[in-house]
Design an enzyme around this catalytic site. Structure first.
Site, PDB file in Angstrom:
ATOM      1  N   MET A  30      -4.594 -21.668   8.461  1.00 13.27           N
ATOM      2  CA  MET A  30      -4.556 -22.873   9.302  1.00 13.27           C
ATOM      3  C   MET A  30      -3.396 -23.772   8.865  1.00 13.27           C
ATOM      4  O   MET A  30      -3.382 -24.975   9.147  1.00 13.27           O
ATOM      5  CB  MET A  30      -5.886 -23.621   9.211  1.00 13.27           C
ATOM      6  CG  MET A  30      -7.038 -22.776   9.761  1.00 13.27           C
ATOM      7  SD  MET A  30      -8.394 -23.733  10.396  1.00 13.27           S
ATOM      8  CE  MET A  30      -8.925 -24.579   8.930  1.00 13.27           C
ATOM      9  N   HIS A  37      -2.365 -19.610  -0.525  1.00 13.42           N
ATOM     10  CA  HIS A  37      -1.987 -18.834   0.665  1.00 13.42           C
ATOM     11  C   HIS A  37      -0.865 -17.849   0.318  1.00 13.42           C
ATOM     12  O   HIS A  37      -0.870 -16.702   0.758  1.00 13.42           O
ATOM     13  CB  HIS A  37      -1.466 -19.761   1.774  1.00 13.42           C
ATOM     14  CG  HIS A  37      -2.475 -20.721   2.319  1.00 13.42           C
ATOM     15  ND1 HIS A  37      -2.405 -22.070   2.120  1.00 13.42           N
ATOM     16  CD2 HIS A  37      -3.579 -20.512   3.082  1.00 13.42           C
ATOM     17  CE1 HIS A  37      -3.404 -22.673   2.746  1.00 13.42           C
ATOM     18  NE2 HIS A  37      -4.144 -21.755   3.326  1.00 13.42           N
ATOM     19  N   GLN A  61     -13.763 -24.010  15.200  1.00  8.96           N
ATOM     20  CA  GLN A  61     -14.517 -23.870  13.948  1.00  8.96           C
ATOM     21  C   GLN A  61     -14.759 -25.200  13.243  1.00  8.96           C
ATOM     22  O   GLN A  61     -15.336 -25.246  12.167  1.00  8.96           O
ATOM     23  CB  GLN A  61     -13.848 -22.871  13.013  1.00  8.96           C
ATOM     24  CG  GLN A  61     -12.566 -23.348  12.368  1.00  8.96           C
ATOM     25  CD  GLN A  61     -11.871 -22.223  11.637  1.00  8.96           C
ATOM     26  OE1 GLN A  61     -11.351 -21.286  12.240  1.00  8.96           O
ATOM     27  NE2 GLN A  61     -11.855 -22.283  10.318  1.00  8.96           N
ATOM     28  N   SER A 189      -5.954 -26.740   1.216  1.00  8.89           N
ATOM     29  CA  SER A 189      -5.153 -27.652   2.043  1.00  8.89           C
ATOM     30  C   SER A 189      -5.784 -29.042   2.016  1.00  8.89           C
ATOM     31  O   SER A 189      -5.091 -30.051   2.126  1.00  8.89           O
ATOM     32  CB  SER A 189      -5.096 -27.141   3.480  1.00  8.89           C
ATOM     33  OG  SER A 189      -4.651 -25.812   3.496  1.00  8.89           O
TER      34      SER A 189
HETATM   35  P1  AMP Z   1      -7.112 -21.608   5.430  1.00  8.96           P
HETATM   36  O1  AMP Z   1      -5.723 -21.951   5.824  1.00  8.96           O
HETATM   37  O2  AMP Z   1      -7.774 -22.632   4.591  1.00  8.96           O
HETATM   38  O3  AMP Z   1      -7.938 -21.132   6.590  1.00  8.96           O
HETATM   39  O4  AMP Z   1      -6.978 -20.336   4.471  1.00  8.96           O
HETATM   40  C1  AMP Z   1      -6.322 -19.175   4.884  1.00  8.96           C
HETATM   41  C2  AMP Z   1      -6.634 -18.069   3.911  1.00  8.96           C
HETATM   42  O5  AMP Z   1      -6.185 -18.429   2.609  1.00  8.96           O
HETATM   43  C3  AMP Z   1      -8.148 -17.794   3.789  1.00  8.96           C
HETATM   44  O6  AMP Z   1      -8.361 -16.396   3.707  1.00  8.96           O
HETATM   45  C4  AMP Z   1      -8.510 -18.498   2.507  1.00  8.96           C
HETATM   46  O7  AMP Z   1      -9.626 -17.944   1.850  1.00  8.96           O
HETATM   47  C5  AMP Z   1      -7.241 -18.290   1.684  1.00  8.96           C
HETATM   48  N1  AMP Z   1      -7.140 -19.285   0.615  1.00  8.96           N
HETATM   49  C6  AMP Z   1      -7.214 -20.629   0.761  1.00  8.96           C
HETATM   50  N2  AMP Z   1      -7.156 -21.228  -0.444  1.00  8.96           N
HETATM   51  C7  AMP Z   1      -7.055 -20.242  -1.364  1.00  8.96           C
HETATM   52  C8  AMP Z   1      -6.972 -20.209  -2.791  1.00  8.96           C
HETATM   53  N3  AMP Z   1      -6.983 -21.323  -3.519  1.00  8.96           N
HETATM   54  N4  AMP Z   1      -6.886 -19.010  -3.403  1.00  8.96           N
HETATM   55  C9  AMP Z   1      -6.882 -17.861  -2.679  1.00  8.96           C
HETATM   56  N5  AMP Z   1      -6.969 -17.818  -1.330  1.00  8.96           N
HETATM   57  C10 AMP Z   1      -7.048 -18.990  -0.678  1.00  8.96           C
END
Ligand code: AMP
Length: 279
Positions: A30, A37, A61, A189
């Site tokens: 996102m 990421h 969501q 984020s």
């Molecule tokens: P998001 O942008 O928050 O939807 O996250 C995108 C992807 O990055 C998802 O698969 C999250 O689980 C992963 N992600 C977010 N934060 C972390 C982190 N600190 N360590 C590993 N993966 C992460």
């Protein structure tokens, strides 16, 4: 790095690559990208020939309109980070591209039941239905061979694992370890919205989870949960929504010490934070 806003051209590209026997790694995000990421992008680069990252803040969501509005958006910085990580393709669809029939279009969730209703599902009604909806759409549009997701969102990852099976998709799901800041706070984020001091002090979450792991044989799971919740509550005046020890596959409470995980969601500095640790 090639930028696509429309999936038609993206899919044409992906199909050409697949015809040449190339593997396609997909990292849905996102945006408001951070090192967590980027660790997914790096793993995808190691394992696949072509890496596609999507940036889309998915409205369906978010169960809370204010949360959606406040979600950080940092596209220029995101593109720079992706470029530096040698990501091949970035897909930045509009809401119209993802939901041509509008946000209220019907979606038959491929998965129902306890795994989607407990923990985050209980506290964010509709969240996982929206997540399954967007992940399904993105997988249709990108058609990757591999899908990379973070263990930071453990329940999401577990649900996606079951969903891929229910939808009979052949994509390989690759889970990636949680990336943490130096003092232990799981990168997110949402951390951008914490004031500097709160961001430093938020290490109490990681420390509490570690305490649970180190003491897991000493107490019954219910007592561990209670003690951990008390520890968390000492550090935040805001709500501790849950701190639960559950079976790592079913996400249901268990008395067993085998195959367990502790997960928590709490508010600190006006921000909702989640974290977990496999025990
Ligand atoms: P998001 O942008 O928050 O939807 O996250 C995108 C992807 O990055 C998802 O698969 C999250 O689980 C992963 N992600 C977010 N934060 C972390 C982190 N600190 N360590 C590993 N993966 C992460």
């Amino acid at each position: 790095m090639i930028k696509y806003k429309h999936s038609t051209f993206l899919l044409q590209f992906v199909k050409r690559q697949k015809a040449d026997n190339k593997t396609i790694g997909f990292v849905p995000t996102m945006g408001a990208l951070h090192a967590g990421h980027i660790s997914l992008i790096k793993k995808a680069k190691e394992m696949c020939d072509i890496v596609v990252c999507s940036i889309f803040v998915n409205p369906t969501q978010f169960n809370n309109k204010e949360d959606l509005e406040k979600y950080p958006r940092t596209l220029d910085k995101d593109l720079q980070l992706l470029q530096e990580a040698a990501c091949d393709i970035v897909f930045i669809p509009t809401v119209k591209e993802m939901y041509p029939k509008g946000l209220n279009e019907t979606f038959e969730a491929p998965l129902k039941g306890s795994i989607t209703n407990v923990l985050e599902g209980e506290h964010r009604p509709g969240h996982f239905e929206g997540m399954m909806q967007v992940v399904s759409k993105l997988l249709d549009k990108v058609q990757p061979t591999h899908l990379f997701m973070g263990l930071k969102d453990y329940q999401q990852l577990t649900i996606v694992k079951h969903m891929l099976k229910a939808q009979k998709r052949s994509v390989v799901l690759v889970p990636i370890e949680i990336m943490r800041e130096k003092h232990g706070l799981a990168m997110s984020s949402r951390n951008e919205r914490l004031k500097k001091e709160a961001r430093l002090k938020a290490d109490f979450i990681y420390k509490t989870l570690l305490w649970v792991k180190e003491n897991k044989q000493k107490y019954a799971n219910k007592d561990l949960e209670k003690k951990a919740t008390e520890m968390l509550k000492k550090h935040t005046k805001e709500d501790v929504e849950y701190c639960s020890i559950v079976n790592a596959d079913t996400l249901l409470p268990t008395d067993s010490k085998e195959n367990t995980i502790v997960l928590t969601a709490l508010w600190y500095g006006g921000v909702r934070l989640i974290d977990n640790m496999i025990l």
